[in-house]
Design an enzyme around this catalytic site. Structure first.
Site, mmCIF file in Angstrom:
data_model
loop_
_atom_site.group_PDB
_atom_site.id
_atom_site.type_symbol
_atom_site.label_atom_id
_atom_site.label_comp_id
_atom_site.label_asym_id
_atom_site.label_seq_id
_atom_site.Cartn_x
_atom_site.Cartn_y
_atom_site.Cartn_z
ATOM 1 N N ALA A 147 -12.763 62.471 9.551
ATOM 2 C CA ALA A 147 -13.043 62.552 8.113
ATOM 3 C C ALA A 147 -14.307 61.746 7.848
ATOM 4 O O ALA A 147 -14.648 60.833 8.613
ATOM 5 C CB ALA A 147 -11.872 61.972 7.335
ATOM 6 N N GLY A 190 -9.624 62.929 11.980
ATOM 7 C CA GLY A 190 -9.406 64.228 11.341
ATOM 8 C C GLY A 190 -9.920 65.379 12.194
ATOM 9 O O GLY A 190 -9.430 66.506 12.072
ATOM 10 N N GLU A 193 -7.190 66.125 14.518
ATOM 11 C CA GLU A 193 -6.112 66.731 13.714
ATOM 12 C C GLU A 193 -6.439 68.186 13.369
ATOM 13 O O GLU A 193 -5.566 69.055 13.385
ATOM 14 C CB GLU A 193 -5.894 65.903 12.444
ATOM 15 N N GLU A 213 -8.257 55.898 13.814
ATOM 16 C CA GLU A 213 -8.100 55.383 12.445
ATOM 17 C C GLU A 213 -7.663 53.928 12.405
ATOM 18 O O GLU A 213 -8.013 53.189 11.492
ATOM 19 C CB GLU A 213 -7.079 56.248 11.671
HETATM 20 N N1 CO8 Z 1 -17.850 59.749 9.021
HETATM 21 C C1 CO8 Z 1 -19.073 59.616 8.525
HETATM 22 N N2 CO8 Z 1 -20.180 59.542 9.308
HETATM 23 C C2 CO8 Z 1 -20.015 59.575 10.639
HETATM 24 C C3 CO8 Z 1 -18.745 59.687 11.212
HETATM 25 C C4 CO8 Z 1 -17.613 59.780 10.353
HETATM 26 N N3 CO8 Z 1 -16.358 59.955 10.800
HETATM 27 N N4 CO8 Z 1 -18.874 59.680 12.552
HETATM 28 C C5 CO8 Z 1 -20.186 59.574 12.799
HETATM 29 N N5 CO8 Z 1 -20.879 59.518 11.650
HETATM 30 C C6 CO8 Z 1 -22.316 59.394 11.454
HETATM 31 C C7 CO8 Z 1 -22.816 57.983 11.753
HETATM 32 O O1 CO8 Z 1 -22.614 57.161 10.640
HETATM 33 C C8 CO8 Z 1 -24.248 58.246 12.077
HETATM 34 O O2 CO8 Z 1 -24.955 58.443 10.859
HETATM 35 P P1 CO8 Z 1 -26.330 57.611 10.573
HETATM 36 O O3 CO8 Z 1 -27.267 58.107 11.628
HETATM 37 O O4 CO8 Z 1 -26.678 58.043 9.192
HETATM 38 O O5 CO8 Z 1 -25.985 56.187 10.732
HETATM 39 C C9 CO8 Z 1 -24.218 59.586 12.795
HETATM 40 O O6 CO8 Z 1 -22.993 60.205 12.430
HETATM 41 C C10 CO8 Z 1 -24.245 59.454 14.295
HETATM 42 O O7 CO8 Z 1 -23.179 58.582 14.661
HETATM 43 P P2 CO8 Z 1 -23.393 57.355 15.687
HETATM 44 O O8 CO8 Z 1 -24.787 56.806 15.576
HETATM 45 O O9 CO8 Z 1 -22.274 56.425 15.484
HETATM 46 O O10 CO8 Z 1 -23.269 58.138 17.069
HETATM 47 P P3 CO8 Z 1 -22.791 57.529 18.468
HETATM 48 O O11 CO8 Z 1 -23.089 58.589 19.478
HETATM 49 O O12 CO8 Z 1 -23.354 56.186 18.702
HETATM 50 O O13 CO8 Z 1 -21.197 57.384 18.321
HETATM 51 C C11 CO8 Z 1 -18.988 58.088 17.689
HETATM 52 C C12 CO8 Z 1 -20.379 58.514 18.189
HETATM 53 C C13 CO8 Z 1 -18.268 57.324 18.803
HETATM 54 C C14 CO8 Z 1 -18.213 59.397 17.409
HETATM 55 C C15 CO8 Z 1 -19.109 57.217 16.432
HETATM 56 O O14 CO8 Z 1 -19.950 57.881 15.518
HETATM 57 C C16 CO8 Z 1 -17.806 56.949 15.753
HETATM 58 O O15 CO8 Z 1 -17.045 56.113 16.190
HETATM 59 N N6 CO8 Z 1 -17.517 57.655 14.619
HETATM 60 C C17 CO8 Z 1 -16.344 57.411 13.823
HETATM 61 C C18 CO8 Z 1 -15.126 58.005 14.490
HETATM 62 C C19 CO8 Z 1 -13.893 57.738 13.643
HETATM 63 O O16 CO8 Z 1 -13.520 56.612 13.413
HETATM 64 N N7 CO8 Z 1 -13.228 58.820 13.187
HETATM 65 C C20 CO8 Z 1 -12.049 58.704 12.361
HETATM 66 C C21 CO8 Z 1 -12.408 58.770 10.927
HETATM 67 S S1 CO8 Z 1 -11.034 58.471 9.860
HETATM 68 C C22 CO8 Z 1 -10.216 59.948 9.837
HETATM 69 O O17 CO8 Z 1 -10.601 60.922 10.415
HETATM 70 C C23 CO8 Z 1 -8.960 59.952 9.024
HETATM 71 C C24 CO8 Z 1 -8.385 61.334 9.003
HETATM 72 C C25 CO8 Z 1 -7.386 61.399 7.947
HETATM 73 C C26 CO8 Z 1 -7.195 62.807 7.482
HETATM 74 C C27 CO8 Z 1 -8.416 63.384 6.887
HETATM 75 C C28 CO8 Z 1 -8.829 62.746 5.593
HETATM 76 C C29 CO8 Z 1 -9.880 63.535 4.826
#
Ligand code: CO8
Length: 339
Positions: A147, A190, A193, A213
């Protein structure tokens, strides 16, 4: 009617059959027969009623399918009006829809706009009689990184409750057509999921699955604690949800989360081939079969077995069941009409 309602409706129906006298039409007729044959008359009449019910159900499915508007041309080629997804119809018979999540800069983070577009596309393909299966994919780097954290960060508890947060996420699980997730790269939170809401998951060799999460101070909210546990068992699901650790494609295949691991560059083509193979069968029977497999997730074994048996019986009211068996006997390919 929701799936849960339909299941509970069915449960009530079978309960009514089992206690005999609650099933009024059959029992009231039977009461007029002599007592020594009463129970067998009841059973016969009730079986007839059951058969009738499933015949009517199958017929109404067929009629509903025939009433569906033809929207094949709407998404037949790429639709440039999307902001967060891409859509195309492909395959030798042009009967497989491919929806590509297309928000590369945010690793396909699932913002509201993306989920609404996905929902719209799924609804349209779901109604399209020319579409046999749908493939849902992302980029080589990310199927979806979860998400959109930035979008949801300011949400308050009352906003989540009052806005029914996540409600739009269910369209994938509601779609009647088979959906294949083709997962390359990250499928996190998400994203994982979303893949699990699909019917079949194919993974690219570098795919990574996780429910991170917990590291954000929250828990999975769209099935991560539920579908993952059913798919891979409690211990592994608990480990993933409590640590936030990811598993790779090979491990995901080993634990049964995905059905096949494929080289990344061939993933979508293989998923399309799978959709085409499904498309060689009767779409009516495919729909019933999907519903029956999904029932295994929603109910007890006994109720699921009853549902499966009655649905199996219902296929005997279809032209495609007749054609399928006749074609086998005549040693020729079946020509299904989806009726
Ligand atoms: N949301 C928003 N932006 C994101 C997300 C995300 N989930 N994941 C990555 N991005 C963005 C980063 O902020 C970054 O943007 P910017 O360049 O503007 O800073 C861009 O994508 C590239 O990301 P990274 O620089 O972090 O890329 P890396 O290759 O270094 O890392 C990762 C990749 C490991 C995937 C890392 O981006 C990461 O950990 N992302 C978050 C993963 C996460 O925690 N996901 C769970 C989110 S919570 C959730 O899904 C709850 C679900 C509940 C049901 C749904 C509700 C609507």
């Amino acid at each position: 009617m929701t799936y849960a309602l339909r299941i509970s409706g069915l449960r009530l129906f079978f309960d009514a059959v089992l206690v005999h006298h609650q099933f009024q039409p059959a029992s009231s007729i039977a009461r007029s027969h002599s007592t020594h044959s009463c129970s067998s008359v009841l059973i016969v009449l009730e079986m007839a009623n059951i058969a009738k019910l499933f015949t009517v159900r199958a017929q109404s499915l067929v009629q509903a399918a025939a009433r569906q508007p033809q929207v094949a041309t709407r998404f037949a080629s790429s639709n440039s009006s999307w902001e967060y997804i891409k859509t195309e119809v492909t395959g030798e018979k042009q009967n497989v829809a491919v929806i590509t999540l297309n928000r590369p800069k945010a690793l396909n983070a699932l913002c509201n706009g993306l989920m609404m577009e996905l929902s719209t596309a799924l609804k349209s393909y779901g109604k399209d009689k020319n579409i046999a299966a749908i493939v849902l994919t992302g980029s080589e780097k990310a199927f979806a990184a979860g998400a959109d954290i930035k979008e949801m960060a300011p949400n308050t508890y009352s906003q989540c409750i009052q806005g029914n947060f996540l409600n739009d996420w269910t369209e994938v699980a509601r779609t009647q057509k088979p959906i294949i997730a083709a997962v390359n790269g990250y499928a996190l939170g998400g994203g994982c999921e979303l893949a699990m809401m699909c019917d079949i998951i194919y993974a690219g060799e570098k795919a990574k699955f996780g429910q991170p999460e917990i590291a954000l101070g929250t828990i999975p909210g769209a099935g991560g604690t539920q579908r993952l546990t059913r798919a891979i068992g409690k211990s592994k699901a608990m480990e993933m949800c409590l640590t936030g650790n990811m598993i790779n494609a090979q491990e995901a295949e080993k634990v049964g989360l995905v059905s096949k691991v494929i080289p990344a560059d061939q993933l979508v083509a293989e998923a399309v081939k799978l959709g085409e193979k499904i498309g060689t069968h009767s779409s009516l029977i495919v729909q019933l079969c999907k519903e029956s497999v999904n029932t295994a997730y929603e109910t007890t074994l006994q109720e699921g077995l009853k549902f499966e048996r009655r649905t199996f019986h219902a296929t005997f009211s279809t032209a495609d069941r007749k054609e399928g068996m006749q074609a086998f006997v005549e040693k020729r390919p079946a020509k299904f009409t989806n009726e």
